[in-house]
Motif scaffolding. Structure first.
Motif, short mmCIF file in Angstrom:
data_model
loop_
_atom_site.label_atom_id
_atom_site.label_comp_id
_atom_site.label_asym_id
_atom_site.label_seq_id
_atom_site.Cartn_x
_atom_site.Cartn_y
_atom_site.Cartn_z
N MET A 175 0.14 -25.06 -24.42
CA MET A 175 -1.07 -25.78 -24.79
C MET A 175 -2.29 -24.85 -24.78
SD MET A 175 -2.82 -28.39 -25.70
CE MET A 175 -1.84 -29.88 -25.49
N LEU A 176 -2.42 -24.03 -23.73
CA LEU A 176 -3.53 -23.08 -23.65
C LEU A 176 -3.48 -22.10 -24.82
CD1 LEU A 176 -3.54 -22.37 -19.81
CD2 LEU A 176 -5.22 -23.71 -21.09
N HIS A 177 -2.29 -21.64 -25.15
CA HIS A 177 -2.14 -20.71 -26.27
C HIS A 177 -2.53 -21.40 -27.58
CE1 HIS A 177 0.13 -18.51 -29.44
NE2 HIS A 177 -0.33 -17.47 -28.76
N THR A 178 -2.17 -22.66 -27.73
CA THR A 178 -2.53 -23.40 -28.93
C THR A 178 -4.04 -23.53 -29.05
OG1 THR A 178 -0.46 -24.66 -28.88
CG2 THR A 178 -2.27 -25.57 -30.17
N TRP A 179 -4.72 -23.88 -27.96
CA TRP A 179 -6.18 -23.97 -27.99
C TRP A 179 -6.81 -22.63 -28.38
CZ3 TRP A 179 -6.90 -26.91 -22.70
CH2 TRP A 179 -6.54 -28.25 -22.87
N TRP A 180 -6.24 -21.55 -27.86
CA TRP A 180 -6.81 -20.22 -28.11
C TRP A 180 -6.65 -19.81 -29.57
CZ3 TRP A 180 -9.98 -16.99 -25.75
CH2 TRP A 180 -10.03 -15.67 -26.15
N THR A 181 -5.51 -20.11 -30.17
CA THR A 181 -5.21 -19.64 -31.53
C THR A 181 -5.54 -20.66 -32.61
OG1 THR A 181 -2.92 -20.46 -31.36
CG2 THR A 181 -3.35 -18.17 -30.65
N PHE A 182 -5.84 -21.89 -32.22
CA PHE A 182 -6.00 -22.96 -33.21
C PHE A 182 -7.08 -22.67 -34.25
CE2 PHE A 182 -7.58 -27.13 -34.62
CZ PHE A 182 -6.40 -27.67 -35.10
N PRO A 183 -8.29 -22.24 -33.87
CA PRO A 183 -9.30 -22.02 -34.92
C PRO A 183 -8.89 -20.95 -35.91
CG PRO A 183 -10.07 -21.23 -32.78
CD PRO A 183 -8.84 -22.03 -32.53
N HIS A 184 -8.24 -19.89 -35.45
CA HIS A 184 -7.79 -18.85 -36.36
C HIS A 184 -6.75 -19.40 -37.33
CE1 HIS A 184 -6.40 -14.99 -37.89
NE2 HIS A 184 -5.18 -15.35 -37.57
N ARG A 185 -5.80 -20.19 -36.82
CA ARG A 185 -4.78 -20.78 -37.68
C ARG A 185 -5.43 -21.70 -38.72
NH1 ARG A 185 0.56 -20.93 -35.68
NH2 ARG A 185 0.83 -19.94 -33.64
N ALA A 186 -6.41 -22.51 -38.28
CA ALA A 186 -7.06 -23.44 -39.20
C ALA A 186 -7.78 -22.70 -40.32
CB ALA A 186 -8.03 -24.33 -38.43
N VAL A 187 -8.50 -21.64 -39.97
CA VAL A 187 -9.25 -20.89 -40.98
C VAL A 187 -8.29 -20.18 -41.94
CG1 VAL A 187 -10.78 -18.92 -41.33
CG2 VAL A 187 -11.34 -20.64 -39.60
N THR A 188 -7.25 -19.58 -41.40
CA THR A 188 -6.30 -18.84 -42.23
C THR A 188 -5.67 -19.74 -43.29
OG1 THR A 188 -5.79 -17.29 -40.44
CG2 THR A 188 -4.17 -17.49 -42.21
N GLN A 189 -5.23 -20.93 -42.88
CA GLN A 189 -4.59 -21.84 -43.82
C GLN A 189 -5.60 -22.49 -44.75
OE1 GLN A 189 -1.69 -21.21 -44.02
NE2 GLN A 189 -0.31 -22.08 -42.49
N THR A 190 -6.80 -22.76 -44.27
CA THR A 190 -7.82 -23.37 -45.12
C THR A 190 -8.20 -22.43 -46.26
OG1 THR A 190 -8.67 -24.70 -43.30
CG2 THR A 190 -10.14 -24.36 -45.17
N ARG A 191 -8.30 -21.15 -45.97
CA ARG A 191 -8.59 -20.18 -47.04
C ARG A 191 -7.56 -20.28 -48.16
NH1 ARG A 191 -9.78 -15.86 -42.91
NH2 ARG A 191 -12.04 -15.59 -42.90
N ARG A 192 -6.31 -20.53 -47.79
CA ARG A 192 -5.23 -20.59 -48.77
C ARG A 192 -5.19 -21.93 -49.48
NH1 ARG A 192 0.58 -19.80 -46.28
NH2 ARG A 192 -0.34 -17.78 -45.83
N TRP A 193 -5.34 -23.02 -48.71
CA TRP A 193 -5.11 -24.35 -49.27
C TRP A 193 -6.35 -25.00 -49.86
CZ3 TRP A 193 -2.34 -25.90 -44.13
CH2 TRP A 193 -1.04 -25.36 -44.12
N ARG A 194 -7.51 -24.84 -49.20
CA ARG A 194 -8.74 -25.50 -49.64
C ARG A 194 -9.87 -24.47 -49.63
NH1 ARG A 194 -5.12 -28.08 -50.85
NH2 ARG A 194 -4.62 -30.26 -50.39
N PRO A 195 -9.89 -23.57 -50.60
CA PRO A 195 -10.81 -22.42 -50.56
C PRO A 195 -12.28 -22.79 -50.61
CG PRO A 195 -9.64 -22.54 -52.67
CD PRO A 195 -8.97 -23.51 -51.76
#
Length: 265
Positions: A175-195
């Protein structure tokens, strides 16, 4: 005004919402409402009449209501995302950014197996696209039973909930790891899916927070469960405000602003 809420978890004993009527102050003056996933738990035990009652409560009080799916209510609608401000604001529940849907869960491996079976059953599903990924994940969550009865809140069951959440120790660490990496994951995928998107509103991880990553803002609205609390997102006049949600006068209210973000280009 558009208001975004998520993770109400209505009819779950862990939810702090005891009556639907307690939410009425959060709906006053709202022209459009996005419920961004996990509004309720209709995986197990929620009768169709109960789900109809929940839907009708919100529809009767807000002119436009969008029920976005989450992992706990994968079939509450067929809507998995919403956008505003010419696409600069994008909302989705957030589990689509995680490879395992719930990487901190004891049932993580079972969900991964279900996602794999969904892909085998439909060769057209493509995990590199938002549409393919969310379809596979929603299929994996359909009818997925809970380890604990969502309606029980007796001491023995509360102890069982704690055990399933914190043991083995891998779970809180995940859970702690998810909180730490979540914003990076969200931005990375958003760039691809909803530019076009620059503000990403999520729920799912129950961690109320606003992260700034370059020219992207990632917002998590927390949850009506657990100790960290919930927030709402309000959109009006080309701006977005993140506000705390507080319990006072025997109901839930929008409280102080914690962030204000311009949506205009």
């Amino acid at each position: 005004m558009l208001r975004i809420l998520s993770d109400l978890h209505i009819r779950d004993a862990a939810s702090k919402i005891r009556r639907l009527a307690d939410l009425e102050p959060l709906l006053d003056g709202v022209d459009e409402l996005w419920l961004n996933g996990d509004t309720c738990d209709n995986q197990t035990g929620l009768a169709p009449a109960d789900l109809d009652e929940i839907r009708a409560f919100f529809i009767a009080r807000v002119p436009v209501v969008r029920f976005l799916t989450g992992n706990h209510d994968p079939d509450i609608s067929t809507v998995h995302e919403a956008s505003a401000a010419e696409g600069r604001l994008w909302a989705t529940h957030g589990d689509v950014f995680l490879d395992s849907v719930v990487p901190w869960s004891r049932v993580r491996d079972k969900i991964e197996e279900r996602v794999a079976r969904a892909l085998q059953a439909d060769s057209a599903l493509d995990l590199t696209t938002f549409e393919g990924r969310i379809a596979a994940m929603r299929q994996a969550c359909l009818g997925f039973g809970r380890e604990c009865d969502p309606e029980r809140n007796d001491p023995a069951h509360r102890l069982r909930r704690l055990f399933t959440e914190f043991f083995p120790p891998r779970q809180p660490l995940a859970m702690l790891h998810t909180w730490w990496t979540f914003p990076h994951r969200a931005v990375t995928q958003t760039r691809r899916w909803r530019p076009d998107a620059r503000v990403i509103v999520t729920g799912h991880v129950h961690f109320p927070r606003v992260w700034q990553r370059g020219d992207y803002t990632v917002i998590n609205t927390g949850a009506f469960t657990g100790p960290l609390g919930a927030r709402c997102v309000d959109v009006f006049d080309g701006h977005l405000a993140v506000r705390t949600i507080t319990w006072r006068r025997r109901a839930w209210h929008a409280g102080d602003r914690v962030a204000t973000i311009a949506l205009a280009t």
